[in-house]
Design an enzyme around this catalytic site. Structure first.
Site, PDB file in Angstrom:
ATOM      1  N   HIS A  52       0.909  -1.230  -0.032  1.00 35.09           N
ATOM      2  CA  HIS A  52       0.021  -0.060  -0.002  1.00 35.09           C
ATOM      3  C   HIS A  52       0.706   1.305   0.023  1.00 35.09           C
ATOM      4  O   HIS A  52       2.174   1.038   0.143  1.00 35.09           O
ATOM      5  CB  HIS A  52      -0.980  -0.179   1.289  1.00 35.09           C
ATOM      6  CG  HIS A  52      -0.332   0.113   2.665  1.00 35.09           C
ATOM      7  ND1 HIS A  52       0.386  -0.671   3.004  1.00 35.09           N
ATOM      8  CD2 HIS A  52      -0.521   1.129   3.454  1.00 35.09           C
ATOM      9  CE1 HIS A  52       0.705  -0.324   4.207  1.00 35.09           C
ATOM     10  NE2 HIS A  52       0.284   0.794   4.491  1.00 35.09           N
ATOM     11  N   HIS A  54       1.540   4.083   1.911  1.00 36.74           N
ATOM     12  CA  HIS A  54       1.851   4.763   3.000  1.00 36.74           C
ATOM     13  C   HIS A  54       3.579   4.869   2.725  1.00 36.74           C
ATOM     14  O   HIS A  54       4.340   3.893   2.348  1.00 36.74           O
ATOM     15  CB  HIS A  54       1.588   4.301   4.203  1.00 36.74           C
ATOM     16  CG  HIS A  54       0.030   4.401   4.581  1.00 36.74           C
ATOM     17  ND1 HIS A  54      -0.580   3.734   5.472  1.00 36.74           N
ATOM     18  CD2 HIS A  54      -0.623   5.614   4.102  1.00 36.74           C
ATOM     19  CE1 HIS A  54      -1.679   4.048   5.610  1.00 36.74           C
ATOM     20  NE2 HIS A  54      -1.813   5.317   4.843  1.00 36.74           N
ATOM     21  N   ASP A  56       5.938   4.854   4.779  1.00 39.27           N
ATOM     22  CA  ASP A  56       6.929   3.937   5.697  1.00 39.27           C
ATOM     23  C   ASP A  56       7.185   2.569   4.983  1.00 39.27           C
ATOM     24  O   ASP A  56       7.817   1.572   5.127  1.00 39.27           O
ATOM     25  CB  ASP A  56       6.381   3.731   7.157  1.00 39.27           C
ATOM     26  CG  ASP A  56       4.859   3.174   7.284  1.00 39.27           C
ATOM     27  OD1 ASP A  56       4.173   3.540   6.807  1.00 39.27           O
ATOM     28  OD2 ASP A  56       5.061   2.271   8.199  1.00 39.27           O
ATOM     29  N   HIS A  57       6.264   2.369   3.888  1.00 40.69           N
ATOM     30  CA  HIS A  57       6.241   1.150   3.073  1.00 40.69           C
ATOM     31  C   HIS A  57       6.858   1.246   1.708  1.00 40.69           C
ATOM     32  O   HIS A  57       7.150   0.313   0.876  1.00 40.69           O
ATOM     33  CB  HIS A  57       4.992   0.541   2.907  1.00 40.69           C
ATOM     34  CG  HIS A  57       4.196   0.327   4.279  1.00 40.69           C
ATOM     35  ND1 HIS A  57       4.201  -1.037   4.749  1.00 40.69           N
ATOM     36  CD2 HIS A  57       3.938   0.886   5.309  1.00 40.69           C
ATOM     37  CE1 HIS A  57       3.467  -0.988   5.841  1.00 40.69           C
ATOM     38  NE2 HIS A  57       3.503   0.250   6.133  1.00 40.69           N
ATOM     39  N   HIS A 108      -7.409  -0.900   5.703  1.00 39.29           N
ATOM     40  CA  HIS A 108      -6.275   0.243   6.141  1.00 39.29           C
ATOM     41  C   HIS A 108      -6.136   1.264   5.233  1.00 39.29           C
ATOM     42  O   HIS A 108      -6.208   2.400   5.585  1.00 39.29           O
ATOM     43  CB  HIS A 108      -5.022  -0.561   6.242  1.00 39.29           C
ATOM     44  CG  HIS A 108      -3.740   0.194   7.030  1.00 39.29           C
ATOM     45  ND1 HIS A 108      -3.888   0.857   8.096  1.00 39.29           N
ATOM     46  CD2 HIS A 108      -2.427   0.428   6.174  1.00 39.29           C
ATOM     47  CE1 HIS A 108      -2.752   1.743   8.210  1.00 39.29           C
ATOM     48  NE2 HIS A 108      -1.973   1.508   6.892  1.00 39.29           N
ATOM     49  N   ASP A 131      -0.127  -3.691   6.559  1.00 41.22           N
ATOM     50  CA  ASP A 131      -0.629  -3.230   7.548  1.00 41.22           C
ATOM     51  C   ASP A 131      -2.220  -3.682   7.892  1.00 41.22           C
ATOM     52  O   ASP A 131      -3.016  -2.824   8.165  1.00 41.22           O
ATOM     53  CB  ASP A 131      -0.698  -1.515   7.649  1.00 41.22           C
ATOM     54  CG  ASP A 131       0.921  -1.045   7.765  1.00 41.22           C
ATOM     55  OD1 ASP A 131       1.701  -1.995   7.951  1.00 41.22           O
ATOM     56  OD2 ASP A 131       0.910  -0.007   7.728  1.00 41.22           O
ATOM     57  N   HIS A 169       4.581  -4.408  10.788  1.00 42.56           N
ATOM     58  CA  HIS A 169       5.241  -3.663  12.212  1.00 42.56           C
ATOM     59  C   HIS A 169       5.353  -4.616  13.303  1.00 42.56           C
ATOM     60  O   HIS A 169       4.491  -5.639  13.443  1.00 42.56           O
ATOM     61  CB  HIS A 169       4.287  -2.616  12.637  1.00 42.56           C
ATOM     62  CG  HIS A 169       4.046  -1.748  11.345  1.00 42.56           C
ATOM     63  ND1 HIS A 169       4.871  -0.289  11.696  1.00 42.56           N
ATOM     64  CD2 HIS A 169       3.238  -1.261  10.374  1.00 42.56           C
ATOM     65  CE1 HIS A 169       4.694   0.459  10.647  1.00 42.56           C
ATOM     66  NE2 HIS A 169       3.923   0.005   9.769  1.00 42.56           N
TER      67      HIS A 169
HETATM   68 FE    FE Z   1       2.994   0.869   8.140  1.00 43.26          FE
HETATM   69 ZN    ZN Z   2       0.228   1.810   6.490  1.00 43.00          ZN
END
Ligand code: FE
Ligand code: ZN
Length: 258
Positions: A52, A54, A56-57, A108, A131, A169
């Site tokens: 996805h 985001h 942080d990915h 998410h 996530d 995570h």
């Molecule tokens: Fe994340």
């Molecule tokens: Zn995420």
């Protein structure tokens, strides 16, 4: 095939899979740690899988593609750093000579996908679920509805029990604290919490988990269990009207749980 979680940021894992020569990574939120690891292990990066959009990915994707020429594969319906080969539920992805199945898991984010690799040659199935499903928990509903997320989690719960759950995570201990508040009499949960505390004291990952284990300990896969419906009703003061309402109330309870 070797599976390896590379820690990133405060609590992310960048999952790496390799055959001793070629590697793939999932959701690289940064590039430096991945490049160092590839160099140390003498691996060439062939494929980057994205679940996805985001940061942080995805924030490491452009630099990794630049440095390695790896092919980038990601969800059809999300904004991502181009060029990306777009895939959606039911599609197949070939990487490292393996055949991954794409599963749509909105909730998410609206276009979130997961990658499932069936069992082969004695190796258990693998799930890269971003996530969506965490050990003992699930992702927050930033873009999707409770109805969508519950359907996504049920789809993942239908995978074989020995499926290795590679989520992004290390939220397990915090998730299990909430799970204990919801379901204090679940003996599997008590036992798993002790196990995970020991791992974290030695700074080991609690992941991968497995689908079979998550069905026994994760309240978000158990939200229709009578004990959990009772706990939700006790917390909100309202009897949930249906499974989606119970799931939604459970997710909202977790959002404010400290
Ligand atoms: Fe994340
Ligand atoms: Zn995420």
């Amino acid at each position: 095939m070797v599976l390896h979680p590379l820690p990133a940021f405060a609590d992310n894992y960048i999952w790496c899979l390799h055959n001793g020569e070629e590697a793939l990574v999932v959701d690289p939120g940064e590039d430096r740690g991945v490049l160092d690891w590839l160099g140390r292990e003498g691996l060439s990066l062939r494929t980057i899988l994205i679940t996805h959009h985001h940061p942080d990915h995805t924030a490491g994707v452009a630099a990794l593609r630049e440095a390695t020429g790896a092919e980038v594969i990601g969800p059809a319906r999300e904004v991502l750093p181009e060029p990306v080969r777009r895939v959606a539920g039911g599609d197949r992805v070939q990487a490292l000579g393996q055949d991954f199945e794409v599963i749509d898991v909105p909730g998410h984010t609206a276009g979130h996908i997961a990658y499932f690799l069936p069992a082969s040659a004695g190796a258990p199935p693998l799930l890269f679920c971003g996530d969506t499903l965490f050990s003992g928990g699930c992702g927050r509903l930033f873009e999707g509805t409770p109805h969508q997320m519950l359907a996504s989690l049920r789809r993942l719960a239908s995978l074989p029990d020995d499926t290795q759950v590679c989520c992004t995570h290390e939220y397990t201990l915090a998730n299990l604290a909430f799970a204990r508040a919801v379901e204090p009499d679940n003996p599997d949960l008590a036992e798993y919490l002790v196990h995970c505390r020991e791992l974290r004291e030695r700074n080991f990952p609690t992941l991968p988990s497995s689908i079979g284990l998550e069905k026994r300990v994760n309240p978000f896969l158990r939200s229709a269990e009578p004990a959990i419906v009772r706990a939700v009703a006790g917390h909100t003061g309202v009897e949930p009207a249906d499974p989606v309402a119970a799931f939604a109330a459970l997710r909202e309870w977790k959002n404010v749980y400290r």
